[in-house]
Scaffold this motif. Structure first.
Motif, mmCIF file in Angstrom:
data_model
loop_
_atom_site.group_PDB
_atom_site.id
_atom_site.type_symbol
_atom_site.label_atom_id
_atom_site.label_comp_id
_atom_site.label_asym_id
_atom_site.label_seq_id
_atom_site.Cartn_x
_atom_site.Cartn_y
_atom_site.Cartn_z
ATOM 1 N N ARG A 58 0.832 -1.205 0.000
ATOM 2 C CA ARG A 58 0.000 0.000 0.000
ATOM 3 C C ARG A 58 0.865 1.252 0.000
ATOM 4 N N GLU A 84 2.576 1.730 -3.370
ATOM 5 C CA GLU A 84 1.633 2.173 -4.404
ATOM 6 C C GLU A 84 1.307 3.646 -4.244
ATOM 7 N N ARG A 113 4.320 5.965 -5.158
ATOM 8 C CA ARG A 113 4.471 6.046 -6.617
ATOM 9 C C ARG A 113 3.414 6.970 -7.217
#
Length: 253
Positions: free
Chosen positions: A86, A89, A92
């Motif tokens: 998590r 992600e 990013r």
């Protein structure tokens, strides 16, 4: 009325406090209702490894939640030896969102690192991080311009993000954790100041939703993001960047 008394198109109160860290190039605490995220920027006068020799700069981000940011203690990411999926992600996503509005080719071989640390979580931590990170980056660049380390602001446009969803059968803007936990659809939208979509993340939790509902949520998200970008403008003291701006109604290419 919603769980907390808001109208469907009403955001939670937004508060931005600037320069909260002495040693960061730029820093803000952004509060979105009970969600609080500390965003801080560091400039490294070295290029990203994949850009050595290109003359191009880079913007990257790191995201984490403090152990007591939510109702259950979350171990620090570094204590696990790896970055959880998590967090990876989300950081990013933050990096992509910022790079979409930065003139990377004009930065020179330097790297801006944006740290987003969630102090308190009540839904919308990733979207608050993007909105706050842009302000922190703008503050950092303004200081570098004043110090003659940058010739100008290397920003093409503003960028902000918000959440939308379907709760109890109706589209709503800026979901709190309680709404998010029972939403039939949950979406995160990232847009620039010109109204261009940078990222759309959406999931139906129980049953598919229609294209018409999708359009309703995108319109709702744009309403919220325009409010957030107005706050960014006021905080940074900037009305327009690059060729973008909230009044730019040019069509997409």
């Amino acid at each position: 009325m919603r769980i907390d008394g808001r109208q469907p198109d009403e955001m939670r109160p937004v508060k931005v406090t600037v320069d909260v860290l002495q040693y960061a190039a730029g820093s803000v605490m952004i509060e979105l209702g009970n969600t609080q995220v500390l965003c801080a920027v560091t400039m490294d006068n070295h290029p990203a490894p994949h850009l050595i020799g290109t003359g191009q700069g880079w913007v990257t981000a790191e995201y984490d939640m403090l152990p007591c940011a939510s109702n259950m203690r979350k171990p620090r990411d570094r204590s696990k030896g790896i970055i959880p999926g998590r967090s990876a992600e989300i950081q990013r996503l933050i990096g992509r969102s910022l790079r979409a509005v930065v003139e990377l080719e004009s930065l020179g071989e330097r790297t801006f690192i944006v740290d987003c640390d969630v102090v308190q979580a009540d839904g919308g931590t990733r979207t608050a991080s993007i909105t706050g990170a842009f302000i922190a980056l703008g503050l950092a660049m303004k200081k570098l311009v004043a110090a003659k380390q940058l010739g100008r602001l290397m920003l093409k446009d503003f960028v902000a993000a918000t959440s939308v969803g379907i709760v109890e059968g109706r589209p709503v803007l800026d979901l709190s954790y309680l709404e998010d936990s029972q939403a039939e659809v949950d979406m995160n939208i990232v847009m620039n100041g010109s109204g261009g979509l940078i990222e759309v993340q959406g999931t139906a939790e129980s049953k598919p939703f229609s294209r018409a509902r999708m359009d309703e949520m995108l319109i709702l998200a744009e309403t919220g993001i325009r409010r957030l970008i107005t706050i960014q403008m006021e905080t940074l003291g900037i009305e327009k960047l690059g060729t973008g701006g909230m009044d730019d109604d040019s069509e997409d290419e």
